[in-house]
Design a protein around this motif. Sequence first.
Motif, PDB file in Angstrom:
ATOM      1  N   PHE A 199       0.858  -1.171   0.006  1.00 21.36           N
ATOM      2  CA  PHE A 199       0.184   0.108   0.076  1.00 21.36           C
ATOM      3  C   PHE A 199       0.784   1.313   0.310  1.00 21.36           C
ATOM      4  N   THR A 200       0.551   2.375  -0.624  1.00 16.82           N
ATOM      5  CA  THR A 200       1.358   3.518  -0.626  1.00 16.82           C
ATOM      6  C   THR A 200       0.734   4.184   0.480  1.00 16.82           C
ATOM      7  N   THR A 201       0.002   4.057   1.317  1.00 16.09           N
ATOM      8  CA  THR A 201      -0.406   4.739   2.395  1.00 16.09           C
ATOM      9  C   THR A 201      -0.434   3.850   3.634  1.00 16.09           C
ATOM     10  N   PRO A 202      -0.500   4.376   4.932  1.00 17.15           N
ATOM     11  CA  PRO A 202      -0.192   3.548   6.160  1.00 17.15           C
ATOM     12  C   PRO A 202      -1.407   2.823   6.226  1.00 17.15           C
ATOM     13  N   PRO A 203      -1.255   1.460   6.448  1.00 19.55           N
ATOM     14  CA  PRO A 203       0.131   0.971   7.138  1.00 19.55           C
ATOM     15  C   PRO A 203       1.031   0.264   6.173  1.00 19.55           C
ATOM     16  N   CYS A 204       1.048   0.732   5.094  1.00 18.85           N
ATOM     17  CA  CYS A 204       2.079   0.186   3.994  1.00 18.85           C
ATOM     18  C   CYS A 204       2.264  -1.067   4.174  1.00 18.85           C
ATOM     19  N   THR A 205       1.000  -1.802   4.173  1.00 15.27           N
ATOM     20  CA  THR A 205       1.130  -3.435   4.117  1.00 15.27           C
ATOM     21  C   THR A 205       1.820  -3.848   2.850  1.00 15.27           C
ATOM     22  N   GLU A 206       2.758  -4.850   2.796  1.00 17.50           N
ATOM     23  CA  GLU A 206       3.427  -5.507   1.690  1.00 17.50           C
ATOM     24  C   GLU A 206       2.703  -6.785   1.353  1.00 17.50           C
ATOM     25  N   GLY A 207       3.130  -7.339   0.310  1.00 14.82           N
ATOM     26  CA  GLY A 207       2.405  -8.439  -0.451  1.00 14.82           C
ATOM     27  C   GLY A 207       1.425  -8.204  -1.589  1.00 14.82           C
ATOM     28  N   VAL A 208       1.417  -6.962  -1.906  1.00 13.14           N
ATOM     29  CA  VAL A 208       0.692  -6.299  -2.759  1.00 13.14           C
ATOM     30  C   VAL A 208       1.307  -6.576  -4.344  1.00 13.14           C
ATOM     31  N   ARG A 209       0.353  -7.228  -5.184  1.00 17.86           N
ATOM     32  CA  ARG A 209       0.781  -7.463  -6.605  1.00 17.86           C
ATOM     33  C   ARG A 209       0.308  -5.873  -7.188  1.00 17.86           C
ATOM     34  N   TRP A 210       1.270  -5.462  -7.849  1.00 18.64           N
ATOM     35  CA  TRP A 210       1.088  -4.082  -8.683  1.00 18.64           C
ATOM     36  C   TRP A 210       1.144  -4.407 -10.262  1.00 18.64           C
ATOM     37  N   ILE A 211       0.229  -4.075 -10.825  1.00 22.35           N
ATOM     38  CA  ILE A 211       0.154  -3.716 -12.263  1.00 22.35           C
ATOM     39  C   ILE A 211       0.152  -2.398 -12.795  1.00 22.35           C
ATOM     40  N   VAL A 212       1.220  -2.075 -13.331  1.00 21.71           N
ATOM     41  CA  VAL A 212       1.008  -0.379 -13.835  1.00 21.71           C
ATOM     42  C   VAL A 212       0.993  -0.539 -15.383  1.00 21.71           C
ATOM     43  N   LEU A 213      -0.092   0.014 -15.842  1.00 21.15           N
ATOM     44  CA  LEU A 213      -0.466  -0.005 -17.151  1.00 21.15           C
ATOM     45  C   LEU A 213       0.611   0.881 -18.090  1.00 21.15           C
ATOM     46  N   LYS A 214       1.007   0.518 -18.976  1.00 21.12           N
ATOM     47  CA  LYS A 214       2.186   1.206 -19.800  1.00 21.12           C
ATOM     48  C   LYS A 214       1.450   2.648 -20.539  1.00 21.12           C
ATOM     49  N   THR A 215       0.197   2.197 -20.996  1.00 25.13           N
ATOM     50  CA  THR A 215      -0.435   3.563 -21.852  1.00 25.13           C
ATOM     51  C   THR A 215      -1.106   4.388 -21.004  1.00 25.13           C
ATOM     52  N   PRO A 216      -0.841   5.416 -20.870  1.00 22.92           N
ATOM     53  CA  PRO A 216      -1.653   6.520 -20.260  1.00 22.92           C
ATOM     54  C   PRO A 216      -2.955   6.743 -20.781  1.00 22.92           C
ATOM     55  N   VAL A 217      -3.882   7.257 -19.983  1.00 23.55           N
ATOM     56  CA  VAL A 217      -5.116   7.820 -20.698  1.00 23.55           C
ATOM     57  C   VAL A 217      -5.132   9.159 -20.454  1.00 23.55           C
ATOM     58  N   GLU A 218      -5.960   9.911 -21.139  1.00 24.18           N
ATOM     59  CA  GLU A 218      -6.107  11.350 -21.235  1.00 24.18           C
ATOM     60  C   GLU A 218      -7.009  12.062 -20.246  1.00 24.18           C
ATOM     61  N   ALA A 219      -6.572  13.199 -19.732  1.00 30.07           N
ATOM     62  CA  ALA A 219      -7.710  14.100 -19.033  1.00 30.07           C
ATOM     63  C   ALA A 219      -7.276  15.645 -19.522  1.00 30.07           C
ATOM     64  N   SER A 220      -8.463  16.459 -19.405  1.00 32.49           N
ATOM     65  CA  SER A 220      -8.058  17.746 -19.898  1.00 32.49           C
ATOM     66  C   SER A 220      -7.270  18.520 -18.733  1.00 32.49           C
ATOM     67  N   LYS A 221      -6.670  19.593 -19.324  1.00 30.14           N
ATOM     68  CA  LYS A 221      -5.869  20.246 -18.144  1.00 30.14           C
ATOM     69  C   LYS A 221      -6.777  20.958 -16.949  1.00 30.14           C
ATOM     70  N   GLU A 222      -7.957  21.051 -17.261  1.00 28.54           N
ATOM     71  CA  GLU A 222      -9.030  21.883 -16.166  1.00 28.54           C
ATOM     72  C   GLU A 222      -9.231  20.519 -15.276  1.00 28.54           C
ATOM     73  N   GLN A 223      -9.484  19.401 -16.089  1.00 27.39           N
ATOM     74  CA  GLN A 223     -10.021  18.352 -14.882  1.00 27.39           C
ATOM     75  C   GLN A 223      -8.620  17.865 -14.074  1.00 27.39           C
ATOM     76  N   LEU A 224      -7.620  17.867 -14.615  1.00 33.24           N
ATOM     77  CA  LEU A 224      -6.247  17.654 -13.798  1.00 33.24           C
ATOM     78  C   LEU A 224      -6.087  18.641 -12.818  1.00 33.24           C
ATOM     79  N   GLU A 225      -6.274  19.865 -12.928  1.00 38.10           N
ATOM     80  CA  GLU A 225      -6.204  21.087 -12.226  1.00 38.10           C
ATOM     81  C   GLU A 225      -7.222  20.978 -11.033  1.00 38.10           C
ATOM     82  N   GLN A 226      -8.268  20.691 -11.408  1.00 40.92           N
ATOM     83  CA  GLN A 226      -9.428  20.397 -10.319  1.00 40.92           C
ATOM     84  C   GLN A 226      -9.241  19.197  -9.368  1.00 40.92           C
TER      85      GLN A 226
END
Length: 248
Positions: A199-226
Amino acid sequence: MKRLATICVAAVFTWAGVTGAGYHAEHAHWSYKGKSGPVHWGEIDPRFRLCALGANQSPVDIHRLIEAKLPDPKVYYTGNAQEVVNNGHTIKVSTIGKNEFSIDGIPFDLVQFHFHTPSENTINGQHFPMEAHLVHKSKDGEYLVVAVMFQEGKPNLALSRILADLDPRPGHPKKLKEMFNPGDLFPKKVDYYRYDGSFTTPPCTEGVRWIVLKTPVEASKEQLEQMQKIMGHNNRPTQPLHARVILK
Ligand SMILES: [Zn+2]
């Protein structure tokens, strides 16, 4: 030996800190800055000690890659995003119905998804403006997190539905008027990096399988700023890989 000694000293301080006056187990407060920020998480509560002492922590910088024939994940999402809340740490969306992501022959059910600005995992040292974490749990209580990176571009439909109903005040959940399939957050191509983390937040429990998708998706500048305006910077710094490699 020098390194080992340093770790032992840190452990002693951690325990000394939590037995001191003013410690309240039920109200261990953590945040992303100052005295309750990421470098102090391990000292705030004995239940958080992996945040300081764990060797398989997340997020990480995606490098040290090993070529592997990673199988296509089996994604079977038929449910919906249901309720959105700013919980004070992130914007979190609960889900209903059957949303299953199978890997290693194990079906994992989607529990919730939430966001970090900027991204927590980085790719070759580069942050994306936002990262979504889709948190899944198996029947045996094991965790799988699928990470989706966001880059600036066209408005994102799923985000617009979330932002339309979100009450920005912490602790005020709201049902989504227009529900959507959580799979709408995924890019068309689901190629991925894979590593074991926490987990990237407390209690930071380990043993987590992580899948990070290679292709990003899009969002508008306004959405990201909000999103950033509401959550602030809620990214834990990247953690050392230690003995780990990342599969691609
Ligand atoms: Zn997260």
